[in-house]
Design an enzyme around this catalytic site. Structure first.
Site, PDB file in Angstrom:
ATOM      1  N   ASN A  87       0.837  -1.195   0.000  1.00 30.14           N
ATOM      2  CA  ASN A  87       0.000   0.000   0.000  1.00 30.14           C
ATOM      3  C   ASN A  87       0.877   1.251   0.000  1.00 30.14           C
ATOM      4  O   ASN A  87       1.893   1.288   0.697  1.00 30.14           O
ATOM      5  CB  ASN A  87      -0.891   0.008   1.251  1.00 30.14           C
ATOM      6  N   SER A  95      -0.639   2.462   6.724  1.00 30.96           N
ATOM      7  CA  SER A  95      -0.704   2.988   8.089  1.00 30.96           C
ATOM      8  C   SER A  95       0.664   3.052   8.752  1.00 30.96           C
ATOM      9  O   SER A  95       0.847   3.798   9.709  1.00 30.96           O
ATOM     10  CB  SER A  95      -1.662   2.150   8.940  1.00 30.96           C
ATOM     11  N   HIS A 100       6.654  -1.878   3.212  1.00 28.26           N
ATOM     12  CA  HIS A 100       6.431  -3.283   3.581  1.00 28.26           C
ATOM     13  C   HIS A 100       5.558  -3.963   2.541  1.00 28.26           C
ATOM     14  O   HIS A 100       4.597  -3.385   2.049  1.00 28.26           O
ATOM     15  CB  HIS A 100       5.798  -3.405   4.975  1.00 28.26           C
TER      16      HIS A 100
END
Ligand code: DGP
Length: 114
Positions: A87, A95, A100
């Site tokens: 993301n 977030s 990652h």
């Protein structure tokens, strides 16, 4: 990046459930798993988002995927299949601002993602 959660895992200040590690990459189980296998593969070097990648990070980025493949094999889920997701920024649901790669497996995956 002393305040970065994932840098603290790289430094050993926080000890996640590690499934793979080499000189450049750390992989550990997600604290809030969305599938029977849910691992996060991170570069040890702090990179906040995909938007912060530089040309010199190309090999490192490829190594995240090689680690994902290795983990799927390790867990015996490579043949069934797995999903990798990265993301980027708020609208995509990022977030934690340390790059990652999510590795999800062990159940059927829907498409399109939510
Ligand atoms: P994203 O929403 O793409 O930035 O994914 C961040 C992931 O990080 C999310 O799936 C939950 C996971 N996570 C957050 N805090 C911790 C933690 O302290 N330990 C572990 N193992 N995972 C965490």
């Amino acid at each position: 990046m002393s305040e970065c959660l994932f840098c603290k895992m790289v430094n050993g200040d926080i000890q996640p459930d590690v499934v793979y590690e080499d000189d450049d990459v750390l992989a550990f189980r997600d604290v809030n798993p969305q599938a029977p296998l849910h691992v996060l593969v991170i570069p040890k070097k702090h990179i906040a988002t995909i938007n912060d990648l530089e040309p010199g990070d190309a090999e490192l980025t490829g190594r995240l995927f090689l680690a994902a493949r290795r983990i799927a094999e390790q867990e015996g889920l490579d043949a069934r299949g797995y999903r990798t997701v990265m993301n980027c920024n708020a609208e995509a649901g990022q977030s934690v601002y340390h790059l990652h790669l999510h590795v999800l497996a062990g159940r059927p995956m829907n498409w399109p993602p939510g």
